[in-house]
Enzyme design. Structure first.
Site, PDB file in Angstrom:
ATOM      1  N   SER A  11      27.466   0.102  21.285  1.00 24.41           N
ATOM      2  CA  SER A  11      27.037  -1.086  20.563  1.00 24.41           C
ATOM      3  C   SER A  11      26.147  -0.703  19.369  1.00 24.41           C
ATOM      4  CB  SER A  11      26.255  -1.998  21.501  1.00 24.41           C
ATOM      5  OG  SER A  11      25.223  -1.263  22.129  1.00 24.41           O
ATOM      6  N   TYR A  42      24.718  -5.627  22.978  1.00 19.66           N
ATOM      7  CA  TYR A  42      25.802  -6.140  23.812  1.00 19.66           C
ATOM      8  C   TYR A  42      25.278  -6.644  25.171  1.00 19.66           C
ATOM      9  CZ  TYR A  42      29.648  -4.010  21.010  1.00 19.66           C
ATOM     10  OH  TYR A  42      30.560  -3.678  20.044  1.00 19.66           O
ATOM     11  N   GLY A  43      24.075  -6.155  25.531  1.00 22.52           N
ATOM     12  CA  GLY A  43      23.549  -6.320  26.892  1.00 22.52           C
ATOM     13  C   GLY A  43      23.531  -7.730  27.448  1.00 22.52           C
ATOM     14  N   CYS A  73      28.940   3.224  26.157  1.00 21.59           N
ATOM     15  CA  CYS A  73      28.070   2.059  26.292  1.00 21.59           C
ATOM     16  C   CYS A  73      28.282   1.544  27.712  1.00 21.59           C
ATOM     17  CB  CYS A  73      28.484   0.997  25.275  1.00 21.59           C
ATOM     18  SG  CYS A  73      27.659  -0.596  25.485  1.00 21.59           S
ATOM     19  N   ASN A  74      27.203   1.406  28.440  1.00 22.81           N
ATOM     20  CA  ASN A  74      27.338   0.970  29.832  1.00 22.81           C
ATOM     21  C   ASN A  74      27.851  -0.455  29.929  1.00 22.81           C
ATOM     22  OD1 ASN A  74      25.878   3.001  31.938  1.00 22.81           O
ATOM     23  ND2 ASN A  74      25.106   3.215  29.863  1.00 22.81           N
ATOM     24  N   THR A  75      27.363  -1.328  29.037  1.00 24.26           N
ATOM     25  CA  THR A  75      27.775  -2.728  29.098  1.00 24.26           C
ATOM     26  C   THR A  75      29.278  -2.836  28.821  1.00 24.26           C
ATOM     27  OG1 THR A  75      25.569  -3.292  28.278  1.00 24.26           O
ATOM     28  CG2 THR A  75      27.214  -5.042  28.267  1.00 24.26           C
ATOM     29  N   CYS A 182      22.137   2.779  31.211  1.00 21.83           N
ATOM     30  CA  CYS A 182      22.069   2.208  29.869  1.00 21.83           C
ATOM     31  C   CYS A 182      21.868   3.383  28.925  1.00 21.83           C
ATOM     32  CB  CYS A 182      20.905   1.230  29.765  1.00 21.83           C
ATOM     33  SG  CYS A 182      20.665   0.605  28.093  1.00 21.83           S
ATOM     34  N   THR A 183      22.574   3.328  27.804  1.00 24.85           N
ATOM     35  CA  THR A 183      22.521   4.454  26.855  1.00 24.85           C
ATOM     36  C   THR A 183      21.106   4.831  26.421  1.00 24.85           C
ATOM     37  OG1 THR A 183      22.863   2.757  25.190  1.00 24.85           O
ATOM     38  CG2 THR A 183      24.777   4.066  25.822  1.00 24.85           C
ATOM     39  N   HIS A 184      20.222   3.837  26.377  1.00 24.70           N
ATOM     40  CA  HIS A 184      18.881   4.093  25.844  1.00 24.70           C
ATOM     41  C   HIS A 184      17.935   4.739  26.867  1.00 24.70           C
ATOM     42  CE1 HIS A 184      20.460   1.363  22.909  1.00 24.70           C
ATOM     43  NE2 HIS A 184      19.349   1.358  22.203  1.00 24.70           N
TER      44      HIS A 184
HETATM   45  N1  DGL Z   1      24.505   0.343  24.738  1.00 25.29           N
HETATM   46  C1  DGL Z   1      24.052  -0.652  25.653  1.00 25.29           C
HETATM   47  C2  DGL Z   1      24.312  -0.187  27.101  1.00 25.29           C
HETATM   48  O1  DGL Z   1      24.422   0.983  27.371  1.00 25.29           O
HETATM   49  C3  DGL Z   1      22.575  -0.944  25.487  1.00 25.29           C
HETATM   50  C4  DGL Z   1      22.247  -1.660  24.200  1.00 25.29           C
HETATM   51  C5  DGL Z   1      22.877  -3.037  24.093  1.00 25.29           C
HETATM   52  O2  DGL Z   1      22.457  -3.969  24.807  1.00 25.29           O
HETATM   53  O3  DGL Z   1      23.801  -3.147  23.318  1.00 25.29           O
HETATM   54  O4  DGL Z   1      24.413  -1.010  27.970  1.00 25.29           O
END
Ligand code: DGL
Length: 268
Positions: A11, A42-43, A73-75, A182-184
């Protein structure tokens, strides 16, 4: 030998944690990263929207001639992976299965924790996959929506980060392994480790995903040229300048190969 690039998308900037691990493990492969910076985060978005966005990005990357797609991206992995696997002409890897396998192994029958965005946790994608792999195992899952902005604002080593982690993770001291879904979150690893202590195994999906990418390239016999130095290319849907600035902090090095704008047709 297959010299086509590997496509990686997120995202926004967070997927660079996955990109970085892939780059380290596969120095000969060309990589193309897409960060959907115009539409992040995206979350909290609905499944329909995440599927539409993921589909658009994968089509864009397929046009660039990729040989494999990594949903970093996990979402998007939680809400759109199965669809992407059906629709893409190249193999698709998400970040969920690699993390789940590592967490189940590390927990050794103990309680497994999962933290991620609301979309990821509410989808129960992690919880279901853990139970599919080891039925009867206990899972404690929690959405931690404040952690993404804390990382994006680069206030990782701060009182705010410590307070948020205390608020979200006070029940997690009893878990055996914790998936940073989550990526972060890998960027908050030290703060989380300080809070939970060394007994809790922190599972970084980024590392595990890179290993799976390598294994899949080998299994499908599509590895690149070992004499080649892999090139990086970045595409974003909003300002390449601000992405480059934050991205270089994520990667800890300059972004060679350039960062280019790709605007979505329907945007004004
Ligand atoms: N990249 C999203 C994830 O890994 C985290 C950031 C977002 O909410 O887009 O879920």
């Amino acid at each position: 030998m297959d010299t086509r690039p590997i496509g990686v998308f997120d995202s926004g900037v967070g997927g660079l944690t996955v990109f970085k691990e892939i780059r380290q493990l596969l120095p000969h492969e060309d990589l193309i990263y897409f960060g959907d910076t115009a539409r992040v985060p995206y979350g909290g978005k609905s499944i329909k929207v995440i599927q539409k966005y993921s589909n658009e990005i994968s089509r864009f990357l397929e046009i660039q001639g990729i040989k494999m797609l990594v949903v970093a991206c996990n979402t998007a992995s939680a809400l759109a992976l199965n669809r992407l696997k059906n629709e893409c002409s190249v193999p698709v890897i998400g970040v969920i299965d690699p993390g789940v396998r590592a967490a189940v192994k590390a927990a050794n029958g103990g309680l497994i924790g999962v933290i991620g965005t609301r979309g990821t946790i509410n989808s129960e994608a992690y919880q279901k996959r853990i139970l599919r792999l080891r039925s009867g195992i206990e899972v404690l899952a929690k959405a931690c929506p404040l952690l993404v902005p804390i990382v994006e604002e680069n206030v990782i080593d701060s009182e705010i980060a410590r307070l948020a982690i205390h608020m979200y993770l006070k029940d997690f001291k009893k878990v055996s392994s914790l998936i940073l879904a989550c990526t972060h979150y890998p960027l908050l690893k030290n703060v989380i480790r300080d809070y939970l202590g060394p007994e809790v195994a922190l599972i970084d999906s980024a590392e595990e995903t890179a290993i799976e990418v390598k294994e899949m390239l080998q299994a499908r016999r599509i590895t690149g040229d070992e004499s080649h130095i892999g090139l990086d290319q970045f595409f974003v849907s909003d300002s390449p300048e601000s992405f480059t600035e934050i991205g270089e902090a994520f990667l800890g090095r300059p972004m060679q190969g350039g960062c280019f704008l790709h605007s979505w047709q329907n945007d004004d």
